[in-house]
Design a protein around this motif. Structure first.
Motif, PDB file in Angstrom:
ATOM      1  N   THR A 130      -0.559   1.168  11.138  1.00 52.00           N
ATOM      2  CA  THR A 130       0.800   0.293  11.506  1.00 52.00           C
ATOM      3  C   THR A 130       1.787  -0.018  10.294  1.00 52.00           C
ATOM      4  N   THR A 131       0.842  -0.208   8.959  1.00 51.77           N
ATOM      5  CA  THR A 131       1.658  -0.858   7.971  1.00 51.77           C
ATOM      6  C   THR A 131       2.399   0.197   7.251  1.00 51.77           C
ATOM      7  N   LYS A 178       3.108  -5.040  15.277  1.00 53.14           N
ATOM      8  CA  LYS A 178       4.150  -4.715  15.731  1.00 53.14           C
ATOM      9  C   LYS A 178       5.260  -5.951  15.956  1.00 53.14           C
ATOM     10  N   LYS A 179       4.609  -7.165  16.338  1.00 51.01           N
ATOM     11  CA  LYS A 179       5.372  -8.450  16.491  1.00 51.01           C
ATOM     12  C   LYS A 179       5.667  -8.943  14.796  1.00 51.01           C
ATOM     13  N   GLU A 180       4.842  -8.789  14.018  1.00 49.60           N
ATOM     14  CA  GLU A 180       5.048  -9.002  12.643  1.00 49.60           C
ATOM     15  C   GLU A 180       6.100  -8.108  12.161  1.00 49.60           C
ATOM     16  N   MET A 181       6.265  -6.917  12.329  1.00 52.99           N
ATOM     17  CA  MET A 181       7.221  -6.151  11.666  1.00 52.99           C
ATOM     18  C   MET A 181       8.757  -6.319  12.327  1.00 52.99           C
ATOM     19  N   LYS A 182       8.540  -6.743  13.600  1.00 50.20           N
ATOM     20  CA  LYS A 182       9.746  -7.238  14.320  1.00 50.20           C
ATOM     21  C   LYS A 182      10.441  -8.417  13.630  1.00 50.20           C
ATOM     22  N   LYS A 183       9.495  -9.429  13.286  1.00 50.14           N
ATOM     23  CA  LYS A 183       9.798 -10.582  12.427  1.00 50.14           C
ATOM     24  C   LYS A 183      10.580 -10.228  11.394  1.00 50.14           C
ATOM     25  N   THR A 184       9.737  -9.474  10.490  1.00 51.62           N
ATOM     26  CA  THR A 184      10.269  -8.920   9.318  1.00 51.62           C
ATOM     27  C   THR A 184      11.556  -8.351   9.301  1.00 51.62           C
ATOM     28  N   ASP A 185      11.690  -7.332  10.311  1.00 50.81           N
ATOM     29  CA  ASP A 185      13.251  -6.801  10.423  1.00 50.81           C
ATOM     30  C   ASP A 185      14.233  -7.714  10.722  1.00 50.81           C
ATOM     31  N   ILE A 186      13.891  -8.867  11.598  1.00 52.69           N
ATOM     32  CA  ILE A 186      14.940  -9.658  11.801  1.00 52.69           C
ATOM     33  C   ILE A 186      15.216 -10.556  10.717  1.00 52.69           C
ATOM     34  N   VAL A 187      14.336 -10.782   9.732  1.00 54.69           N
ATOM     35  CA  VAL A 187      14.642 -11.695   8.667  1.00 54.69           C
ATOM     36  C   VAL A 187      15.290 -10.782   7.676  1.00 54.69           C
ATOM     37  N   GLU A 188      15.049  -9.423   7.458  1.00 58.67           N
ATOM     38  CA  GLU A 188      15.779  -8.589   6.622  1.00 58.67           C
ATOM     39  C   GLU A 188      17.137  -8.561   7.090  1.00 58.67           C
ATOM     40  N   ASN A 189      17.571  -8.260   8.341  1.00 58.42           N
ATOM     41  CA  ASN A 189      18.824  -8.146   8.880  1.00 58.42           C
ATOM     42  C   ASN A 189      19.802  -9.300   8.620  1.00 58.42           C
TER      43      ASN A 189
END
Length: 483
Positions: free
Chosen positions: A367-368, A467-478
């Motif tokens: 996943t990474t 996958k949840k961590e990746m979504k959180k990261t994407d939201i923060v980046e956005n």
């Protein structure tokens, strides 16, 4: 790689040369004793390309660099710190000074039992091979391989003899290692242990029957009777006797004139400790050993799959503290008393935990997007499946946290499953995929299913959490981009 620059960067992240009191290396890790671990810049270490992971255990701060790299970095590191060449044992001793009483006790057990593990593993695995040859219905319905092929009967008998030796003479191995650890002459410790398993004594495994029949042989010394009973396969009696022997020898070397030291010290050491062993120490600790075995069996039978689930959940956190080394002594006692215990369940639970750690690490690999993390996860994940979990745990799972959660949940559920079917091992060894050879043949299929459950659950939970961590990261980046 520029080893000098890597060593310089490491030193800065570790708090400078004033913070390093001892340093050495093993095959893959830089092993350090630091004055103050709170001065370590963990973020800087994590971002170094050469560093595959870090962890602290046994008073040592260890940096995973990898084979072929660690020795070159250590060479430059030592020059910068100004420390002379140190052995692994020197650094262990330095680190031990920082441990509390419980940690020192666990380290003591580790120092005694780790050196003799190869002999126990060899004997146990040979026992597993013998079980494969003699177990009915495993390969042929209604027959064993030996009964179907009488020509290999003597081969099975030979393997059985080879497998039993390490357990019949286990006190000699422990006596040598323990006496050395307690500061005495290791060969005197071995000699005392040989006395404890001498063929003139009643075989230790026949003691229970002799008690029932009232036919225990004795020495009658001036009207005082001492039981002539051996300690084959025992653990606690020889541990206690070795400690006493080391202290008696140390005392005698102080009080006996040097001219008579080599003559009288060994004589009185063996005689005094031998008398104490057969009159008081041996009988008391033998009963304590039986109580320990019975207590573990009772706990295993009483708590069942719930207790196993708790141990499976806690096993990896116990490994973090280093206290899992204390299990070696317990497992050795269970295997030495295998006629009553049926084997060790701790090894089975350890295997479930190790497979789960490996599965969680491989889930991270899948996943990474971090190239460095992929590199660490690929090698350490496979290593964990084979029974070596430290690189996976400290280099990936604990660092990211969510894989560790997935791993301990998988280990707990798998441990509960294998306990329902009373899966036990007859040997120590690599607690992972290679552990199949150490399992009692009748329940081998459940061990394999247990590992599959452990892998599947740990991998799935870690994958979902990733996958949840990746979504959180994407939201923060956005949000950062919008800002």
């Amino acid at each position: 790689m520029n080893y000098k620059e890597t060593a310089q960067e490491l030193l800065q992240a570790l708090g400078g040369k004033e913070n390093v009191s001892a340093a050495t290396h093993c095959a893959t890790r830089l092993r350090l004793v630091l004055h103050d671990e709170s001065k370590v810049d963990q973020e800087k270490l994590d971002n170094m390309e050469a560093v595959k992971g870090t962890f602290s255990t046994g008073g040592q701060y260890q940096v995973i660099l990898g084979a072929g790299i660690v020795n070159n970095v250590h060479k430059e590191f030592s020059k910068m710190v100004g420390l002379s060449e140190m052995s692994t044992q020197d650094v262990k001793n330095a680190g031990a000074k920082k441990l509390n009483a419980l940690q020192r006790f666990v380290k003591m057990l580790s120092d005694i039992f780790v050196p003799i593990i190869p002999a126990i593993v060899a004997g146990g695995l040979l026992m597993g091979i013998n079980n494969l040859l003699t177990a009915e219905d495993l390969f042929i319905k209604g027959e064993s391989l030996v009964s179907a092929n009488p020509g290999i009967a003597d081969l099975a008998a030979l393997i059985n003899t080879f497998s039993n030796a390490a357990f019949v003479f286990l006190p000699i191995l422990i006596g040598f290692s323990a006496t050395q650890r307690f500061g005495g002459n290791a060969y005197l410790g071995a000699a005392l242990a040989m006395i404890m398993v001498h063929p003139d004594l009643l075989n230790g495994w026949g003691y229970g029957g002799a008690v029932v029949s009232g036919e225990i042989p004795v020495w009658n010394i001036f009207g005082y009777e001492i039981e002539k009973v051996g300690y084959q396969g025992s653990v606690l009696p020889v541990l206690a006797a070795s400690f006493i022997l080391a202290k008696v020898e140390t005392y005698l070397r102080r009080v006996i004139p040097s001219a008579l030291d080599n003559l009288l010290t060994p004589l009185f050491t063996i005689f005094i400790t031998g008398i104490l062993t057969f009159t008081f120490v041996g009988p008391i600790t033998r009963n304590a050993g039986h109580l320990l075995s019975d207590g573990l069996i009772w706990l295993y039978d009483t708590t069942g799959f719930l207790g196993a689930a708790v141990l499976g959940l806690a096993y990896a956190p116990i490994v973090i503290t280093g206290m899992h080394h204390s299990f070696i002594a317990v497992e050795t006692q269970l295997l030495a008393d295998i006629a009553r215990t049926g084997g060790t369940f701790i090894f089975v639970i350890a295997a479930m935990s190790n497979v789960a750690q490996g599965a969680a690490t491989l889930a991270v690999l899948s996943t990474t997007k971090d190239k460095k993390m992929k590199s660490i996860a690929s090698a350490s994940g496979i290593s964990a499946l084979l029974g070596i979990t430290e690189p996976a745990m400290f280099g990936v799972n604990l660092k990211l946290r969510y894989p560790f959660i997935g791993a301990i949940i998988g280990a707990a559920i798998a441990s509960a499953f294998v306990t329902i079917f009373k899966v036990k091992a007859v040997a120590l060894g690599a607690a992972g995929l290679p552990g199949v050879i150490a399992i009692i043949p009748d329940v081998l299929i459940y061990f394999i299913i247990g590992m599959a459950i452990s892998f599947a659950i740990a991998f799935s939970i870690t994958w979902v959490l990733a996958k949840k961590e990746m979504k959180k990261t994407d939201i923060v980046e956005n949000q950062k981009n919008i800002a």
